[in-house]
Design a protein around this motif. Sequence first.
Motif, PDB file in Angstrom:
ATOM      1  N   ARG A 428       0.827  -1.208   0.000  1.00  0.00           N
ATOM      2  CA  ARG A 428       0.000   0.000   0.000  1.00  0.00           C
ATOM      3  C   ARG A 428       0.867   1.267   0.000  1.00  0.00           C
ATOM      4  NH1 ARG A 428      -3.455  -3.142   3.336  1.00  0.00           N
ATOM      5  NH2 ARG A 428      -2.547  -2.312   5.243  1.00  0.00           N
ATOM      6  N   ILE A 429       1.954   1.235   0.760  1.00  0.00           N
ATOM      7  CA  ILE A 429       2.818   2.420   0.827  1.00  0.00           C
ATOM      8  C   ILE A 429       3.593   2.596  -0.479  1.00  0.00           C
ATOM      9  CG2 ILE A 429       4.718   3.519   2.078  1.00  0.00           C
ATOM     10  CD1 ILE A 429       3.775   2.044   4.605  1.00  0.00           C
ATOM     11  N   ILE A 430       4.037   1.495  -1.072  1.00  0.00           N
ATOM     12  CA  ILE A 430       4.717   1.559  -2.378  1.00  0.00           C
ATOM     13  C   ILE A 430       3.770   2.140  -3.427  1.00  0.00           C
ATOM     14  CG2 ILE A 430       5.636   0.138  -4.270  1.00  0.00           C
ATOM     15  CD1 ILE A 430       6.761  -1.730  -2.023  1.00  0.00           C
ATOM     16  N   GLY A 505      -5.331   3.691  -3.097  1.00  0.00           N
ATOM     17  CA  GLY A 505      -5.335   2.248  -3.347  1.00  0.00           C
ATOM     18  C   GLY A 505      -6.706   1.607  -3.223  1.00  0.00           C
ATOM     19  N   ILE A 506      -7.766   2.336  -3.518  1.00  0.00           N
ATOM     20  CA  ILE A 506      -9.116   1.779  -3.460  1.00  0.00           C
ATOM     21  C   ILE A 506      -9.274   0.744  -4.569  1.00  0.00           C
ATOM     22  CG2 ILE A 506     -11.582   2.337  -3.519  1.00  0.00           C
ATOM     23  CD1 ILE A 506     -10.770   5.246  -2.822  1.00  0.00           C
ATOM     24  N   ALA A 514      -9.679   7.291 -11.618  1.00  0.00           N
ATOM     25  CA  ALA A 514      -9.475   8.411 -10.696  1.00  0.00           C
ATOM     26  C   ALA A 514      -9.694   9.746 -11.404  1.00  0.00           C
ATOM     27  CB  ALA A 514      -8.071   8.350 -10.098  1.00  0.00           C
ATOM     28  N   LYS A 515      -9.217   9.864 -12.640  1.00  0.00           N
ATOM     29  CA  LYS A 515      -9.424  11.097 -13.412  1.00  0.00           C
ATOM     30  C   LYS A 515     -10.903  11.314 -13.704  1.00  0.00           C
ATOM     31  CE  LYS A 515      -4.911  11.088 -15.733  1.00  0.00           C
ATOM     32  NZ  LYS A 515      -4.207  10.911 -17.026  1.00  0.00           N
ATOM     33  N   HIS A 548     -17.257  -0.433  -4.321  1.00  0.00           N
ATOM     34  CA  HIS A 548     -15.915  -0.373  -3.716  1.00  0.00           C
ATOM     35  C   HIS A 548     -15.666   0.983  -3.079  1.00  0.00           C
ATOM     36  CE1 HIS A 548     -14.550  -4.293  -4.911  1.00  0.00           C
ATOM     37  NE2 HIS A 548     -14.660  -4.056  -6.202  1.00  0.00           N
ATOM     38  N   LEU A 549     -16.118   2.050  -3.743  1.00  0.00           N
ATOM     39  CA  LEU A 549     -15.948   3.396  -3.197  1.00  0.00           C
ATOM     40  C   LEU A 549     -16.764   3.590  -1.923  1.00  0.00           C
ATOM     41  CD1 LEU A 549     -16.017   5.356  -6.553  1.00  0.00           C
ATOM     42  CD2 LEU A 549     -14.158   5.499  -4.900  1.00  0.00           C
TER      43      LEU A 549
END
Length: 656
Positions: A428-430, A505-506, A514-515, A548-549
């Motif tokens: 997740r951090i990567i 990371g959803i 995302a855009k 998911h959102l």
Amino acid sequence: MKSSNMTLKDYKNLITTIEAHNFYYYGLDQPRISDSVYDSLMQKLITTEKEHPEWITKHSPTQRIGDKPLEQFKKIKHGEPMRSLDNAFNEKDINNFCSKNQNAMTCELKLDGLAISCIYKNKKLEYAVTRGDGVQGEDVTSNIKTLSSIPLQLPDDAPEHLEIRGEVVIFKKDLEALNSKQKQSGNKTFSNPRNAAAGSIRQLDPKVAAARPLRFYAYSAHGDHLPGSHYERLQQLNKWHIPTTPKVVKVSSPDHIQAYYQQVLQERATMPFEIDGVVIKVDLIQHQEASGYTAKAPRWAIAYKFPAEEAQARVIAIDWQVGRTGVITPVATLEPTQVGGVVIQHATLHNIHELQRKDIKINDAVIIRRAGDVIPEVVKPIISLRNETCIDIKPPNTCPSCGSTLQREHIFIRCMNTTKCPKQIEGRIIHFASKHGFNILGLGQQIIQILCQQGLIQKPSDLFNLSVQQLTTLPRMGSKSAGKIILAIEKSKYTTLPRFLYALGITEIGKDTAKLLSKHYHSITKLQNASIESLSDISGIGPIVGKHLIDYFSQSENINEIKYLISQGVNIQEESKEPDTTHTAVITGKFDKSRDEIIEQLAKIGIHVSSSISRKTHYLICGQEPGSKYDKAVKLKVPIIRSNSLTEILTKLQSS
């Protein structure tokens, strides 16, 4: 060699002669003079410039050696997005493409290199930019200027403003020689020509690029006074000593395309450079403009990809990798095997269902496949070579990272220990710090893994609490490198909504989704409060992504993490609602502002600038000394706005 009789005109002609021979050598691979004669011309130029330093221009071939090293690449927005191409894989795909584009077309090679846009202003190379994310790329002008195949100055009959797009490549034989030098000097070798080309252009020290055997081939051109045919434009570029994609032909039917494809496929192995397919384009520019674009690609062009390359390998072991969402992926460790010029040691088996369906065993001889940049995969075992040493593969019952009991979900097995599983935390951090997320330069996967293992970070927001002192405790990390990473972390706080959403990371939220969400909701707060109904109504989202959102934003730990990120100074630039691009304009003549600025300002009021004029063009914007587009606009009765003042142009357009 003396040059006391040289005049300024002679000096300029000498530059033109040398650039022409660079084109024959680097562009066509057909030198017209010997190396010794070429060297004498260069020596004559050097001697002349020593005697007449006041004549020296930055566009002289002697100035290609490279400027001083850069600290970093700056970003430049493309005037027109550098879109990728849709792919075709078989005859049916090509027939479908041709049915939608019933016009004359061209076929050309799809070079496997690094895409570059070269911008010429006043006939001189102004800057060069990588594709980047398609909207903006990296300014690599200093490196591109070192390529002898790219003219620094265009001939007198070239347009004042010209954009040339093409591919930077390295020949196969040149890569072998380069890798030999790399080995001798103890440096890392390049796995394939594409990586070598990309790695060379993305060096901060231009002298490194200057020392590499790079070549450039153009595949498109845009500017004033160019032919209306793509094929003819490429021929014109050659006349200006700009090398173009080899083997370009005009075709008129799907059968001609198939014949070209098969011929190139047969010749592929003997070509000096790597290619991964052919490109088919509608030839007439006005037909291209009429076809338009999808969100990602032009409708008037398609890449006809070659079949994936395959080889035989042996499975040594199966590793179980834990992803950031907890999905456990089987990855085969192989005996090192070369496929398409690349040594493969690992290949994915996708998921537990695929592993069982394909019946792969340890010690099996298998067929592995590699297609372009796609991760190599295991296709199937060679059952006839199976023997008693082959061992069945048993999927794990517990997580290889944290030891938690795994759950079966359809075709996956998953670790449900989302908050404490080390590999999920690392992943997740990567993902958060990656290129399309917060894009924290210098903070790579290996550093994040060590930071997690040492307990210095446990969630993405912990990155903003790191100090130089903490980073210097890492192996081979000095204070200077640590300071650069901390500075990069601080800079990353100023981000955009699409990047922020991607970084979270959803599940199912990639960069394009995302855009899309950012354009509809404009802020993270509005998105958090969105209903499943409003999300599902968005074209390209649908109920699954919407769920998911909703699930993500219903969890308090996720909301708290977002709040904490903002409290740490993360500044999310809210998306301004862009106007719909409902009108098209064409520009001709000279103005009080640069073309790039005019295009940018027109886009803000919803006007797309096209390179060619047609009956569908809404306006011709006409400055001083207009070109042939003015005559065509009059003939087609396209409305004309006459002014060389950008302010006046915008006023007229907004009031029309």
